[in-house]
Design a protein around this motif. Structure first.
Motif, PDB file in Angstrom:
ATOM      1  N   CYS A 119      -0.031  -3.220   7.101  1.00  0.00           N
ATOM      2  CA  CYS A 119       0.028  -1.976   6.479  1.00  0.00           C
ATOM      3  C   CYS A 119      -0.066  -2.455   4.987  1.00  0.00           C
ATOM      4  O   CYS A 119       0.200  -3.540   4.602  1.00  0.00           O
ATOM      5  N   VAL A 120      -0.731  -1.426   4.285  1.00  0.00           N
ATOM      6  CA  VAL A 120      -0.694  -1.574   2.816  1.00  0.00           C
ATOM      7  C   VAL A 120       0.170  -0.559   2.056  1.00  0.00           C
ATOM      8  O   VAL A 120      -0.057   0.769   2.176  1.00  0.00           O
ATOM      9  N   ALA A 121       1.187  -1.015   1.394  1.00  0.00           N
ATOM     10  CA  ALA A 121       1.976  -0.092   0.815  1.00  0.00           C
ATOM     11  C   ALA A 121       2.148   0.064  -0.868  1.00  0.00           C
ATOM     12  O   ALA A 121       1.236  -0.912  -1.456  1.00  0.00           O
ATOM     13  N   THR A 122       2.237   0.890  -1.535  1.00  0.00           N
ATOM     14  CA  THR A 122       2.157   1.042  -2.855  1.00  0.00           C
ATOM     15  C   THR A 122       3.429   1.003  -3.716  1.00  0.00           C
ATOM     16  O   THR A 122       4.572   1.550  -3.189  1.00  0.00           O
ATOM     17  N   ARG A 123       3.421   0.424  -4.972  1.00  0.00           N
ATOM     18  CA  ARG A 123       4.680   0.789  -5.670  1.00  0.00           C
ATOM     19  C   ARG A 123       4.329   0.889  -7.105  1.00  0.00           C
ATOM     20  O   ARG A 123       3.208   0.553  -7.752  1.00  0.00           O
ATOM     21  N   ARG A 124       5.183   1.623  -7.868  1.00  0.00           N
ATOM     22  CA  ARG A 124       4.762   2.219  -9.442  1.00  0.00           C
ATOM     23  C   ARG A 124       5.561   1.113 -10.094  1.00  0.00           C
ATOM     24  O   ARG A 124       6.679   0.907  -9.974  1.00  0.00           O
TER      25      ARG A 124
END
Ligand code: UDP
Ligand code: MG
Length: 309
Positions: A119-124
């Motif tokens: 999984c590749v997740a993102t964060r601000r």
């Protein structure tokens, strides 16, 4: 045969954003042509022309699919419905307002296929353009929940992520009614890569999250992923037992030495109020968990579909 990527897009009153989003995502699809694409739009009971626009897209592009709910069930329900409908080997979850930058999609795909992530997740990394008080509350929430929950919550994490089929299936197995996706994604585990990006403003329309909605949502997250608040009553109880024991000893000694003048009722009133307050607070917490348990036992469906294609 090439592998399939399903893009799941929850939409609530997004008539202005959908066409812009579609233009942008099509560009990425042209660049990543080794993949077969599927777009799953979820109409979460919109009151504007969102559904009509989805149907129009469906007529001109058969890779577009949509599910339309019978009413607004919330973004969590929309995510669940979209993940259920998606058939891809990979699933990409994305907001329609382009706050989730499409240029990251290629990087995400690359990390999954060549670097071995599930999984590749993102964060601000910034919260620019957000009210100051909201950022403070968000920081407090992440601090609190990470201390009282075994599930890890990443500050600034977005729902924008690409997952392998195996992880999507794991998420679909969590059929709870009170869904808090940030917790669910983390709870199922798997090997996750985090990409960071700077906050982007919405292209059209407006946010559906008021300050109060967010505050209530954060309480729901705590109830869904921690049982620590339930232990508070026991902790307060112990503290008060200990304090009262000390006070009893103190009063006995004082009476033996100075006799028993009847003073001190104001302090008594204060103590009653304090203990009364703490008791109410603890009962309130119990009530929260009871309410959630009550809703879970009803086994109501997470969403109701009115139309789909
Ligand atoms: N959304 C939804 N149902 C809701 C509220 C929001 O499907 O009840 C969708 C919305 O259309 C958007 C995404 O969830 O695609 C994120 O919503 P929004 O941009 O309002 O949230 P923010 O980015 O401000 O956190
Ligand atoms: Mg947004």
């Amino acid at each position: 045969m090439s592998e399939k990527l399903s893009v799941v897009i929850p939409c609530y009153n997004e008539q202005d954003a959908i066409p812009i989003f579609y233009e942008e995502i099509i560009k990425v699809a042209i660049d990543l042509k080794e993949l077969e694409w599927e777009f799953v739009f979820v109409n979460d009971g919109s009151k504007d022309n969102t559904l009509a626009i989805m149907k129009k897209l469906r007529d001109k592009d058969e890779r577009v699919h949509f599910i339309s709910f019978s009413r607004n069930f919330g973004k969590e329900a929309a995510i669940y419905a979209g993940l259920k409908k998606a058939i891809g080997d990979y699933v990409l979850l994305m907001d329609v307002d382009l706050q989730d930058p499409p240029f990251l999609i290629a990087q995400m795909y690359h990390a999954i296929t060549s670097e071995g992530y599930d999984c590749v997740a993102t964060r601000r990394v910034t919260r620019e353009g957000e009210p100051f008080i909201r950022s403070i509350f968000a920081k407090c929430f992440y601090y609190l929940i990470n201390n009282i929950s075994k599930t890890e919550f990443v500050d600034g994490a977005r729902d924008f992520r690409m997952m392998k089929r195996q992880m999507v299936n794991a998420i679909l197995e969590l059929t709870e009614y009170n869904r808090f996706s940030k917790g669910i994604f983390s709870w199922v585990g798997f090997h996750v890569k985090w990409l960071e990006y700077v906050n982007v403003q919405r292209v059209a329309g407006e946010t559906k999250w008021s300050f109060w909605k967010l505050l209530i949502y954060s309480f729901e997250g705590i109830v869904a992923f921690s049982t620590t608040p339930l232990a508070l009553a026991s902790i307060f109880g112990l503290i008060f037992c200990f304090i009262s024991l000390l006070l009893i000893i103190l009063i006995v000694i004082r009476t033996l030495i100075w006799g028993d003048p009847t003073t001190g009722w104001p302090s008594l009133v204060c103590i009653f109020c304090l203990i009364g307050g703490v008791q109410m607070f603890c009962t309130g917490i119990l009530g929260q968990y009871l309410a959630k348990t009550y809703l879970e036992t009803k086994k109501r469906p997470i969403f109701i579909v009115k139309e789909e294609a």
